[in-house]
Scaffold this active site. Structure first.
Site, short mmCIF file in Angstrom:
data_model
loop_
_atom_site.label_atom_id
_atom_site.label_comp_id
_atom_site.label_asym_id
_atom_site.label_seq_id
_atom_site.Cartn_x
_atom_site.Cartn_y
_atom_site.Cartn_z
N LYS A 196 0.87 -1.18 0.00
CA LYS A 196 0.00 0.00 0.00
C LYS A 196 0.90 1.23 0.00
O LYS A 196 1.70 1.43 0.91
CB LYS A 196 -0.91 0.00 1.23
CG LYS A 196 -1.83 1.23 1.27
CD LYS A 196 -2.81 1.16 2.43
CE LYS A 196 -3.75 2.34 2.45
NZ LYS A 196 -4.75 2.23 3.52
N LYS A 254 -2.10 -1.44 -3.84
CA LYS A 254 -2.98 -0.28 -3.79
C LYS A 254 -2.14 0.99 -3.88
O LYS A 254 -1.14 1.08 -3.20
CB LYS A 254 -3.75 -0.33 -2.47
CG LYS A 254 -4.71 0.80 -2.26
CD LYS A 254 -5.42 0.59 -0.95
CE LYS A 254 -6.24 1.82 -0.64
NZ LYS A 254 -6.86 1.75 0.65
#
Ligand code: FVT
Ligand code: MG
Length: 329
Positions: A196, A254
């Protein structure tokens, strides 16, 4: 002379193009993010996310029934918590009758077979808008992990099928796995946000949940000490491998579009399912350009989703899931 090979033959009609198409988007690719708020009869549009809503529990019931009928069978729950319930430790996250716990039960009551994943992180509950406990200008790792493990057990007790830690603290996957096993939740899965990145594409999401880091002295202004530097590639593999070694069932990259090189590398490297989160800023950009008439909304949506899957995503968390089903007809 003629070309010996004419690749254009395989593109000469829609029939042949569809016959040889390598990547197909289908309803089972999607994980649908849902934003839940307190109250009754609430369906409020998020200003920076046109046609996306915060729902109270009664409308959540309606929404998941509709999703189920459309063939969208997996949801990822997020909650918007009132400021009065926020503190540095995210205590409200452990409330057995908290909004997340009620939302899980609501979804399971409405649709027992739907797959429920839950966001595990402190930011919606944190008075400072961070994914961990703040002390002396730092985000405490191990103390935060303890809360995340308890939070995961609380979600499992409420009926979550998967917990999805989105915080990027070190070592949280093994702590969560152990806590779940200790409490007998052997079949509760973990989808780890493994790579992330500290991205500026999360802006609209933070509006949706009112969860941005606050501007107070001695509170870090951004999440760069725990989310990844977007310049880095090898680190993403290392982070992902660590999460798998610690017990993650599914790993995630992400945001989506700017990180498809990372998705492909991870897909080639690991043997667990890979999820990609096409985030709020990606959604907002397409909606805004389409509103201005600068892009063809439906065409761009399908191009982006197909690119994400082509890069190696087995699962796509996307605010476009319902749009995609409509477009697929
Ligand atoms: N844990 C969720 C986020 O951090 C943001 C997602 C988004 O921007 O859609
Ligand atoms: Mg990690």
């Amino acid at each position: 002379m003629y070309p010996l090979i004419r690749p254009r033959r395989l593109r000469s009609s829609e029939a042949i193009r569809s016959l040889v198409r390598e990547t197909i988007i289908s309803p089972s690719d999607f994980l649908v993010p849902l934003f839940v708020v307190e109250g009754k009869g609430i369906k409020e549009e998020i200003p920076s996310m046109p046609n996306y809503y915060r729902l109270s529990l009664d409308n959540l019931t309606k929404e998941v029934k509709e999703l189920w009928k459309m063939g969208l069978h997996s949801v990822l729950l997020f909650v918007k918590v009132p400021d009065s319930l926020k503190d540095n430790k995210g205590s409200e996250a452990l409330n057995e009758y908290g909004l997340m716990q009620l939302a899980i039960k609501t979804v399971k009551d409405a649709c027992p077979e739907i797959l429920v994943m839950t966001d595990v992180a402190l930011d919606p509950y944190s008075s400072y808008g961070h994914d961990g406990i703040v002390a002396d200008g730092q985000i405490l790792n191990d103390e935060s992990v303890e809360v995340l493990a308890e939070m995961s057990v609380s979600h499992a007790k409420a009926g979550a099928d998967f917990v999805a830690p989105s915080d990027m603290m070190d070592g949280r996957i093994i702590s969560i796995r152990e806590a779940l096993e200790d409490e007998g939740f052997l079949n509760t899965g973990i989808m780890a946000y493994s790579a992330k990145y500290a991205s500026s594409f999360y802006g609209p999401f933070r509006d949706a949940l009112d969860s941005a880091p606050v501007d107070i002295k001695n509170v870090p202004k951004d999440k760069k000490t725990y989310q990844m530097d977007y310049a880095n590639r090898f680190e993403a593999i290392r982070e992902t491998q660590l999460d798998i070694d610690e017990g993650a069932d599914i790993v995630m990259v992400k945001p989506g579009l700017c990180y498809l090189d990372i998705v492909r590398e991870i897909k080639d490297e690991v043997d667990v399912p890979v999820a990609v989160y096409q985030v709020s800023g990606e959604y907002a950009m397409v909606k805004a350009a389409a509103e201005k008439g600068w892009l063809n909304h439906d065409a761009v949506v399908m191009e982006q989703l197909t690119a994400i899957k082509r890069a190696g995503a087995n699962i796509i968390a996307s605010y476009f899931a319902k749009d995609a089903i409509r477009i697929l007809g």
